[in-house]
Design a protein around this motif. Structure first.
Motif, PDB file in Angstrom:
ATOM      1  N   GLU A   1       3.877   6.189   8.253  1.00  0.00           N
ATOM      2  CA  GLU A   1       4.169   4.831   7.776  1.00  0.00           C
ATOM      3  C   GLU A   1       3.903   3.802   8.865  1.00  0.00           C
ATOM      4  N   GLU A   2       4.436   4.063  10.050  1.00  0.00           N
ATOM      5  CA  GLU A   2       4.343   3.093  11.147  1.00  0.00           C
ATOM      6  C   GLU A   2       2.910   2.945  11.655  1.00  0.00           C
ATOM      7  N   GLU A   3       2.226   4.051  11.839  1.00  0.00           N
ATOM      8  CA  GLU A   3       0.892   3.996  12.432  1.00  0.00           C
ATOM      9  C   GLU A   3      -0.165   3.516  11.443  1.00  0.00           C
ATOM     10  N   ALA A   4      -0.019   3.898  10.166  1.00  0.00           N
ATOM     11  CA  ALA A   4      -1.040   3.543   9.176  1.00  0.00           C
ATOM     12  C   ALA A   4      -0.679   2.291   8.382  1.00  0.00           C
TER      13      ALA A   4
ATOM     14  N   TYR B   1       9.483  17.115   8.382  1.00  0.00           N
ATOM     15  CA  TYR B   1       8.614  16.489   7.380  1.00  0.00           C
ATOM     16  C   TYR B   1       8.865  14.982   7.320  1.00  0.00           C
ATOM     17  N   GLN B   2      10.134  14.582   7.277  1.00  0.00           N
ATOM     18  CA  GLN B   2      10.462  13.161   7.199  1.00  0.00           C
ATOM     19  C   GLN B   2       9.999  12.411   8.447  1.00  0.00           C
ATOM     20  N   ASP B   3      10.167  13.005   9.614  1.00  0.00           N
ATOM     21  CA  ASP B   3       9.738  12.347  10.849  1.00  0.00           C
ATOM     22  C   ASP B   3       8.229  12.131  10.862  1.00  0.00           C
ATOM     23  N   ARG B   4       7.489  13.095  10.375  1.00  0.00           N
ATOM     24  CA  ARG B   4       6.028  12.952  10.329  1.00  0.00           C
ATOM     25  C   ARG B   4       5.620  11.849   9.351  1.00  0.00           C
ATOM     26  N   LEU B   5       6.332  11.733   8.233  1.00  0.00           N
ATOM     27  CA  LEU B   5       6.039  10.661   7.283  1.00  0.00           C
ATOM     28  C   LEU B   5       6.386   9.290   7.860  1.00  0.00           C
ATOM     29  N   LYS B   6       7.483   9.208   8.607  1.00  0.00           N
ATOM     30  CA  LYS B   6       7.838   7.934   9.239  1.00  0.00           C
ATOM     31  C   LYS B   6       6.777   7.505  10.243  1.00  0.00           C
ATOM     32  N   THR B   7       6.259   8.466  10.996  1.00  0.00           N
ATOM     33  CA  THR B   7       5.172   8.165  11.936  1.00  0.00           C
ATOM     34  C   THR B   7       3.944   7.672  11.190  1.00  0.00           C
TER      35      THR B   7
ATOM     36  N   VAL C   1       0.854  -1.195   0.000  1.00  0.00           N
ATOM     37  CA  VAL C   1       0.000   0.000   0.000  1.00  0.00           C
ATOM     38  C   VAL C   1       0.886   1.239   0.000  1.00  0.00           C
ATOM     39  N   THR C   2       0.685   2.096  -0.995  1.00  0.00           N
ATOM     40  CA  THR C   2       1.408   3.369  -1.045  1.00  0.00           C
ATOM     41  C   THR C   2       0.401   4.511  -0.979  1.00  0.00           C
ATOM     42  N   LEU C   3       0.908   5.696  -0.722  1.00  0.00           N
ATOM     43  CA  LEU C   3       0.040   6.824  -0.394  1.00  0.00           C
ATOM     44  C   LEU C   3       0.504   8.074  -1.127  1.00  0.00           C
ATOM     45  N   TRP C   4      -0.469   8.808  -1.672  1.00  0.00           N
ATOM     46  CA  TRP C   4      -0.192  10.082  -2.349  1.00  0.00           C
ATOM     47  C   TRP C   4       0.156  11.150  -1.319  1.00  0.00           C
ATOM     48  N   ILE C   5       1.269  11.850  -1.586  1.00  0.00           N
ATOM     49  CA  ILE C   5       1.787  12.861  -0.662  1.00  0.00           C
ATOM     50  C   ILE C   5       2.172  14.106  -1.460  1.00  0.00           C
ATOM     51  N   HIS C   6       2.123  15.255  -0.805  1.00  0.00           N
ATOM     52  CA  HIS C   6       2.478  16.535  -1.420  1.00  0.00           C
ATOM     53  C   HIS C   6       3.296  17.357  -0.428  1.00  0.00           C
ATOM     54  N   PRO C   7       3.934  18.439  -0.857  1.00  0.00           N
ATOM     55  CA  PRO C   7       4.778  19.233   0.039  1.00  0.00           C
ATOM     56  C   PRO C   7       4.121  20.504   0.573  1.00  0.00           C
ATOM     57  N   PHE C   8       2.789  20.536   0.647  1.00  0.00           N
ATOM     58  CA  PHE C   8       2.072  21.756   1.013  1.00  0.00           C
ATOM     59  C   PHE C   8       1.350  21.617   2.357  1.00  0.00           C
ATOM     60  N   ILE C   9       1.054  22.757   2.966  1.00  0.00           N
ATOM     61  CA  ILE C   9       0.166  22.821   4.130  1.00  0.00           C
ATOM     62  C   ILE C   9      -0.788  23.985   3.904  1.00  0.00           C
ATOM     63  N   ASN C  10      -2.086  23.692   3.931  1.00  0.00           N
ATOM     64  CA  ASN C  10      -3.069  24.757   3.757  1.00  0.00           C
ATOM     65  C   ASN C  10      -3.264  25.535   5.049  1.00  0.00           C
ATOM     66  N   LYS C  11      -3.591  26.802   4.906  1.00  0.00           N
ATOM     67  CA  LYS C  11      -3.895  27.620   6.083  1.00  0.00           C
ATOM     68  C   LYS C  11      -5.075  27.007   6.835  1.00  0.00           C
ATOM     69  N   GLY C  12      -4.999  27.053   8.158  1.00  0.00           N
ATOM     70  CA  GLY C  12      -6.073  26.493   8.981  1.00  0.00           C
ATOM     71  C   GLY C  12      -5.911  25.019   9.251  1.00  0.00           C
TER      72      GLY C  12
END
Length: 647
Positions: free
Chosen positions: A390-393, A382-388, A323-334
């Protein structure tokens, strides 16, 4: 190195330089610089411009106009390994870096003040010399001399789907041009005559705060285009450091995007997986695409859509799916607390007013921010959040979207040298996300050919035309391979369906064109059509799998020698003038030639086979090339392809 200067016309004047004692500077209408390998640079005044012509191996390889700003008159100074041309208000230095009977490399450079502009223009001799390389672009013609640019900033950007903008061009006579990344480069092509002009000026999207500009590029000259390409890889383009993932080659990726767009839920994914199993297709992975987050940039699953993501991924894995997941480098306001945290810690790209506001396709105007990958702390966050995630999901890897420079705020302030703006955005993003393993895919690149990851084409449209449709599947493949990206993921079979799903015929022909490319990716599915289409698609999906070893061998050659995985057919004979102009056929390595049908309603096509002995598995025949096969029969269930036999 031995060289000589041959005067062709009368000397206009002689002066003594005050800066270098005993050095004599001459003004000429014309002269030649000749090395011991019979490499010749001839400089002339032609139509009020200074033009230099390069000759080697007894033939003219290219002609370059130095532009109006250089002036029509020039003088020259000899150096130990070349010469300097003195123009109206600037000097251009030619330095011979390497010179042998087989190859010559020349470094051309000049220094401009911040308010100066310059332009060096290569003649595009229609019908005589073909050009390859340049950008991945919406209208992907091949050869590339058909393209048109006007004052075109040469960076990876959203406009025209330029996900890759390597500064490399190769011509059919064996000459290449490689322009330094630090040059604020703009293109003008086929604007005033048949020329490709490399224009330099201190303007956005480059950083305008530098005091001087080094206009630097390299000219390489080999015996033919193939030999020149190999030297360009050795010196500039780089080889991949390892092969990409075998399973992504052998079996299809199944993406939710084109078929479902953002309308995905846990139930959608379950149904999709069940259908793949029901119809007996294998998988490399199942990719969950857009609209799974709480908000864009949260990197957290929305429970209303995916109430138990870990249970879902565990179940899919038990059934044989990665299972792979679509990811982007943005954060929306709010999208808090993540947006506020990133802004507070300086993890967002800002402009010189420290404003991070920008826009992307899933935000309102100025309602998003772009993570600053030139900031090492932001990269780690950013990388640490992606690793989390990966592990949790239970995610195996990611499909990384975007990465082009144009998503940043205008005039970005980056954590890098001024000369690296804005290309550093793309470089650092792709290198940061490549750390997530061999099944990573990206869609942008800048000097990242060494990474053993898949680079996908930016979204293709479900059309038959060169307007980003089926024919550009092949031309984009050739372009990307010639600028050094061989581990290609051709994106969705049938296109992305933004104007509606592909027709049955387009879907099948798209799959056939994809068979001898590195990877298959389904989103629209065969069972959306007829039983006949299901069987045809199963046949060609299996054919692709049967050639996995051949594809992996091509990958290994890319790692070992820098060879293109899918070369143009002239790779087998770079002196074949017919092959140099073919844009609708391609090779897999050196052994397989694919000639898919790419025109609507056709059940035949003309095929050109270059030199070699070719076996035809469809008709069980053998041909000696070079040869044209006129009106080769290709009904909807036939993919014309040929296997080159050993001599």
């Amino acid at each position: 190195m031995c060289q000589s200067i041959r005067l062709l016309l009368v000397v206009l004047c002689t002066t003594v330089s005050l800066s270098k004692q005993y050095e004599t500077i001459y003004s000429y209408y014309s002269f030649e610089y000749i090395t011991s390998s019979d490499f010749i640079i001839k400089v002339d005044n032609i139509q009020q411009n200074t033009v230099y012509t390069v000759q080697k191996f007894g033939r003219t390889i290219q002609r370059v106009h130095l532009g109006e700003n250089f002036g029509k008159n020039f003088s020259k100074t000899e150096t130990n390994n070349g010469f300097v041309l003195h123009g109206l208000n600037r000097d251009v230095e030619f330095k011979i870096v390497e010179d042998s009977d087989d190859f010559t490399l020349v470094k051309v450079s000049s220094v401009l003040q911040k308010n100066q502009k310059d332009s060096h223009c290569v003649e595009l001799v229609t019908g005589k010399i073909s050009w390859f390389g340049g950008p991945q672009i919406f209208y992907q013609y091949w050869p590339v001399e058909k393209l048109r640019f006007e004052d075109y900033s040469y960076v990876p950007k959203q406009l025209d789907n330029v996900g890759v903008a390597e500064r490399y061009w190769l011509n059919s006579e064996g000459g290449f041009i490689y322009i330094d990344d630090t040059v604020p480069l703009f293109l003008d092509q086929n604007v005033n005559g048949n020329k490709l002009c490399f224009s330099v000026k201190n303007e956005l999207p480059y950083n305008t705060r530098r005091e001087t500009i080094d206009f630097k590029y390299n000219l390489g000259f080999g015996k033919n285009a193939k030999k020149a390409q190999r030297k360009a890889v050795e010196l500039f383009l780089k080889k991949p450091t390892a092969v990409a993932d075998r399973r992504m080659v052998e079996h299809p990726i199944w993406s939710t995007w084109a078929r479902y767009k953002a309308n995905i839920t846990e139930e959608t994914v379950k149904l999709f997986a069940s259908e793949i199993e029901q119809y007996g297709f294998n998988n490399s992975q199942l990719e969950i695409d857009d609209d799974w987050e709480i908000c864009y940039g949260a990197l957290t699953f929305r429970e209303s859509k995916f109430p138990n993501i870990r249970q879902l991924t565990d179940n899919l894995r038990e059934r044989g799916f990665r299972v792979t997941l679509w990811i982007h480098p943005f954060i929306n306001k709010g999208c808090d607390p993540w947006y506020s945290e990133a802004k507070e810690k300086g993890y967002l790209v800002v402009n010189y007013e420290d404003n991070p506001d920008t826009t992307w396709w899933n935000s309102k105007v100025d309602d998003a921010a772009y993570i600053d990958f030139t900031n090492p702390d932001a990269v780690k966050w950013y990388q640490d959040r992606l690793k989390t995630l990966e592990e949790e999901a239970g995610i195996d890897s990611f499909k990384f979207d975007a990465g082009e420079t144009s998503w940043s705020p205008k005039d970005p302030k980056l954590n890098t040298d001024l000369e690296d703006h804005p290309l550093a955005i793309t470089k650092t993003y792709v290198r940061a996300v490549s750390k997530f393993g061999p099944i990573v895919e990206v869609r942008s690149g800048q000097g990242t050919q060494d990474l053993p990851i898949f680079v996908r084409f930016i979204d293709k449209d479900s059309e038959w035309t060169y307007r980003n449709g089926l024919p550009t599947l092949i031309t984009s493949l050739l372009q990307m391979n010639l600028v050094g990206y061989g581990f290609i993921l051709p994106d969705m079979i049938g296109g992305n369906g933004y104007q509606g799903a592909p027709s049955e015929e387009l879907f099948v022909r798209w799959l056939q064109a994809n068979v001898f490319m590195p990877s298959l990716q389904y989103s629209y599915v065969p069972w959306d059509y007829s039983n006949n289409t299901i069987e045809i698609c199963r046949k060609f999906t299996n054919l692709h799998a049967e050639y996995t070893d051949e594809i992996m061998k091509a990958f290994e050659k890319a790692v070992e020698l820098g060879e293109p995985v899918n070369p143009p057919i002239w790779w087998l004979d770079p002196n074949d003038q017919v092959a140099l102009g073919i844009s609708d056929e391609f090779l897999l390595g050196k052994r397989i030639l694919a000639a898919p049908v790419i025109n609507k309603g056709e059940d035949f096509r003309h095929i050109y086979l270059p030199k070699g002995n070719w076996f035809d598995p469809n008709l069980n025949k053998t041909y000696d090339g070079p040869i044209w096969l006129m009106e080769y029969p290709a009904p909807i269930d036939v993919l014309p392809y040929f296997i080159r036999q050993k001599s």
